[in-house]
Design a protein around this motif. Structure first.
Motif, PDB file in Angstrom:
ATOM      1  N   PRO A  50      10.429 -12.399 -80.669  1.00  0.00           N
ATOM      2  CA  PRO A  50      11.101 -12.969 -79.491  1.00  0.00           C
ATOM      3  C   PRO A  50      11.115 -11.962 -78.340  1.00  0.00           C
ATOM      4  CG  PRO A  50      12.723 -12.210 -81.052  1.00  0.00           C
ATOM      5  CD  PRO A  50      11.377 -11.899 -81.666  1.00  0.00           C
ATOM      6  N   SER A  51      11.209 -12.473 -77.123  1.00  0.00           N
ATOM      7  CA  SER A  51      11.298 -11.594 -75.961  1.00  0.00           C
ATOM      8  C   SER A  51      12.080 -12.295 -74.858  1.00  0.00           C
ATOM      9  CB  SER A  51       9.906 -11.187 -75.457  1.00  0.00           C
ATOM     10  OG  SER A  51       9.161 -12.331 -75.061  1.00  0.00           O
ATOM     11  N   PHE A  52      12.552 -11.511 -73.925  1.00  0.00           N
ATOM     12  CA  PHE A  52      13.372 -12.013 -72.830  1.00  0.00           C
ATOM     13  C   PHE A  52      13.017 -11.226 -71.574  1.00  0.00           C
ATOM     14  CE2 PHE A  52      17.136 -11.464 -70.173  1.00  0.00           C
ATOM     15  CZ  PHE A  52      17.521 -12.775 -69.945  1.00  0.00           C
ATOM     16  N   TYR A  53      13.032 -11.873 -70.423  1.00  0.00           N
ATOM     17  CA  TYR A  53      12.718 -11.169 -69.195  1.00  0.00           C
ATOM     18  C   TYR A  53      13.562 -11.705 -68.038  1.00  0.00           C
ATOM     19  CZ  TYR A  53      10.211 -15.038 -66.961  1.00  0.00           C
ATOM     20  OH  TYR A  53       9.910 -16.221 -66.361  1.00  0.00           O
ATOM     21  N   THR A  54      13.684 -10.902 -67.025  1.00  0.00           N
ATOM     22  CA  THR A  54      14.322 -11.323 -65.778  1.00  0.00           C
ATOM     23  C   THR A  54      13.679 -10.560 -64.627  1.00  0.00           C
ATOM     24  OG1 THR A  54      16.418 -11.522 -64.572  1.00  0.00           O
ATOM     25  CG2 THR A  54      16.150  -9.598 -65.991  1.00  0.00           C
ATOM     26  N   LYS A  55      13.520 -11.231 -63.494  1.00  0.00           N
ATOM     27  CA  LYS A  55      12.952 -10.625 -62.291  1.00  0.00           C
ATOM     28  C   LYS A  55      13.851 -10.963 -61.103  1.00  0.00           C
ATOM     29  CE  LYS A  55       8.099 -10.976 -63.731  1.00  0.00           C
ATOM     30  NZ  LYS A  55       6.764 -11.530 -63.363  1.00  0.00           N
ATOM     31  N   PHE A  56      13.909 -10.033 -60.182  1.00  0.00           N
ATOM     32  CA  PHE A  56      14.725 -10.238 -58.980  1.00  0.00           C
ATOM     33  C   PHE A  56      13.959  -9.755 -57.757  1.00  0.00           C
ATOM     34  CE2 PHE A  56      18.327 -10.620 -56.317  1.00  0.00           C
ATOM     35  CZ  PHE A  56      18.356  -9.492 -55.501  1.00  0.00           C
ATOM     36  N   TYR A  57      13.871 -10.603 -56.750  1.00  0.00           N
ATOM     37  CA  TYR A  57      13.222 -10.250 -55.488  1.00  0.00           C
ATOM     38  C   TYR A  57      14.256 -10.396 -54.370  1.00  0.00           C
ATOM     39  CZ  TYR A  57       8.836 -10.840 -58.043  1.00  0.00           C
ATOM     40  OH  TYR A  57       7.819 -10.737 -58.948  1.00  0.00           O
ATOM     41  N   SER A  58      14.625  -9.289 -53.756  1.00  0.00           N
ATOM     42  CA  SER A  58      15.603  -9.347 -52.673  1.00  0.00           C
ATOM     43  C   SER A  58      14.942  -9.851 -51.395  1.00  0.00           C
ATOM     44  CB  SER A  58      16.214  -7.967 -52.436  1.00  0.00           C
ATOM     45  OG  SER A  58      15.222  -7.042 -52.045  1.00  0.00           O
ATOM     46  N   SER A  59      15.659 -10.693 -50.679  1.00  0.00           N
ATOM     47  CA  SER A  59      15.199 -11.244 -49.396  1.00  0.00           C
ATOM     48  C   SER A  59      13.852 -11.944 -49.520  1.00  0.00           C
ATOM     49  CB  SER A  59      15.116 -10.132 -48.331  1.00  0.00           C
ATOM     50  OG  SER A  59      16.368  -9.512 -48.169  1.00  0.00           O
ATOM     51  N   GLY A  60      13.577 -12.537 -50.668  1.00  0.00           N
ATOM     52  CA  GLY A  60      12.346 -13.296 -50.852  1.00  0.00           C
ATOM     53  C   GLY A  60      11.168 -12.497 -51.326  1.00  0.00           C
ATOM     54  N   GLY A  61      11.200 -11.177 -51.159  1.00  0.00           N
ATOM     55  CA  GLY A  61      10.079 -10.349 -51.582  1.00  0.00           C
ATOM     56  C   GLY A  61       8.787 -10.791 -50.920  1.00  0.00           C
ATOM     57  N   GLU A  62       7.711 -10.761 -51.664  1.00  0.00           N
ATOM     58  CA  GLU A  62       6.416 -11.207 -51.152  1.00  0.00           C
ATOM     59  C   GLU A  62       6.149 -12.673 -51.459  1.00  0.00           C
ATOM     60  OE1 GLU A  62       3.896  -9.801 -55.103  1.00  0.00           O
ATOM     61  OE2 GLU A  62       3.518  -8.870 -53.156  1.00  0.00           O
ATOM     62  N   ASN A  63       7.117 -13.351 -52.096  1.00  0.00           N
ATOM     63  CA  ASN A  63       6.887 -14.709 -52.555  1.00  0.00           C
ATOM     64  C   ASN A  63       7.468 -15.779 -51.636  1.00  0.00           C
ATOM     65  OD1 ASN A  63       5.807 -13.880 -55.252  1.00  0.00           O
ATOM     66  ND2 ASN A  63       7.846 -13.014 -55.400  1.00  0.00           N
ATOM     67  N   ASN A  64       8.321 -15.393 -50.714  1.00  0.00           N
ATOM     68  CA  ASN A  64       9.033 -16.390 -49.932  1.00  0.00           C
ATOM     69  C   ASN A  64       9.274 -15.853 -48.526  1.00  0.00           C
ATOM     70  OD1 ASN A  64      10.609 -18.520 -49.069  1.00  0.00           O
ATOM     71  ND2 ASN A  64      11.756 -18.640 -50.983  1.00  0.00           N
ATOM     72  N   SER A  65       9.002 -16.664 -47.527  1.00  0.00           N
ATOM     73  CA  SER A  65       9.212 -16.253 -46.140  1.00  0.00           C
ATOM     74  C   SER A  65      10.672 -16.352 -45.729  1.00  0.00           C
ATOM     75  CB  SER A  65       8.353 -17.118 -45.205  1.00  0.00           C
ATOM     76  OG  SER A  65       8.690 -18.488 -45.353  1.00  0.00           O
ATOM     77  N   GLU A  66      11.468 -17.089 -46.514  1.00  0.00           N
ATOM     78  CA  GLU A  66      12.879 -17.226 -46.195  1.00  0.00           C
ATOM     79  C   GLU A  66      13.664 -16.009 -46.705  1.00  0.00           C
ATOM     80  OE1 GLU A  66      14.502 -20.910 -47.467  1.00  0.00           O
ATOM     81  OE2 GLU A  66      12.719 -22.057 -46.948  1.00  0.00           O
ATOM     82  N   ASN A  67      14.732 -15.689 -46.012  1.00  0.00           N
ATOM     83  CA  ASN A  67      15.532 -14.510 -46.343  1.00  0.00           C
ATOM     84  C   ASN A  67      16.570 -14.865 -47.409  1.00  0.00           C
ATOM     85  OD1 ASN A  67      16.564 -11.933 -46.293  1.00  0.00           O
ATOM     86  ND2 ASN A  67      17.858 -12.302 -44.502  1.00  0.00           N
TER      87      ASN A  67
END
Length: 227
Positions: free
Chosen positions: A19-36
């Motif tokens: 089994p495995s578990f993961y989490t990711k966090f991108y502040s202010s949208g990072g490179e994935n989202n133009s919205e803040n």
């Protein structure tokens, strides 16, 4: 007088469950989202492996949650174009969930390996798929690899790509029917590798003309008249 006959069959098996578990966090949208806005990825995965002599079964099942992610179905970057997602909670419009599943059955000899299942989206012997995007959900395939000698290898793969009519195909990105691929790889030395490949994508679920892995497919495709 009593006779007792015992017959036992012992299989050499190996079973692994990881089994495995993961989490990711991108502040202010990072490179994935133009919205803040902050973006969260959260998920878990279970990998299992069963081995019985030359026979092996590998499987993987994972669940993923996304919050505040503005993905686009027609984006060619896999991380930015989740193949499908479902919103289950009425009060959380920005929370999406999707699943992924892979199953592979394989049989190996000293110089040959046979595989069947939806074991991935790469076409050819490479880290990334050469011919088609690795974005779609997995599709059923069967393939074999033949190590002719220490320098020469042969590959063959037949895949069923058709996703027409299913719920996640609203944009008709998965309407290709089938794919056949074969290739020859020669390891010239430790630094140089020479490969020859041929691939055909055609609009039929199954075609006997492409079951022979050792012929050239271009004249076959011309003979049939359509792909």
């Amino acid at each position: 007088m009593k006779y007792l006959l015992l017959l036992s069959v012992i299989f050499s098996t190996e079973v692994d469950i990881i089994p495995s578990f993961y989490t990711k966090f991108y502040s202010s949208g990072g490179e994935n989202n133009s919205e803040n806005v902050n973006i969260f990825f959260l998920g878990w995965n279970i990998n299992s492996n069963f081995k019985l002599n030359k026979f092996q079964i590998n499987s993987s099942f994972s669940a993923h949650g996304i919050q505040n992610y503005r993905f686009k179905e027609n984006d060619l970057i896999p991380l930015k174009s989740i193949p499908y997602s479902v919103s289950y909670m009425d009060n959380y419009d920005d929370l999406w969930i999707y699943w992924l599943s892979e199953v592979e059955l394989s049989y190996a000899t000293s110089n040959k390996n046979y595989r069947f299942g939806n074991f991935g989206k790469n076409v050819g012997n490479s880290l990334n798929s050469i011919f088609i995007s690795n974005k779609p959900i997995n599709y059923p395939s069967f393939e074999f690899k033949w190590e002719i000698n220490s320098k020469l290898e042969f590959y063959y793969q037949y895949s069923f790509l058709n996703k027409e009519g299913i719920e996640i195909n609203d944009q008709h990105f998965y309407n290709y029917k089938s794919l056949v691929y074969h290739g020859l790889k020669y390891q010239l030395n430790s630094k140089i590798q020479i490969s020859f490949h041929e691939t055909v994508i055609f609009d039929r679920n199954f075609d006997f003309n492409y079951l022979n892995p050792f012929i050239f497919y271009y004249p076959i495709s011309r003979y049939i008249g359509y792909n």
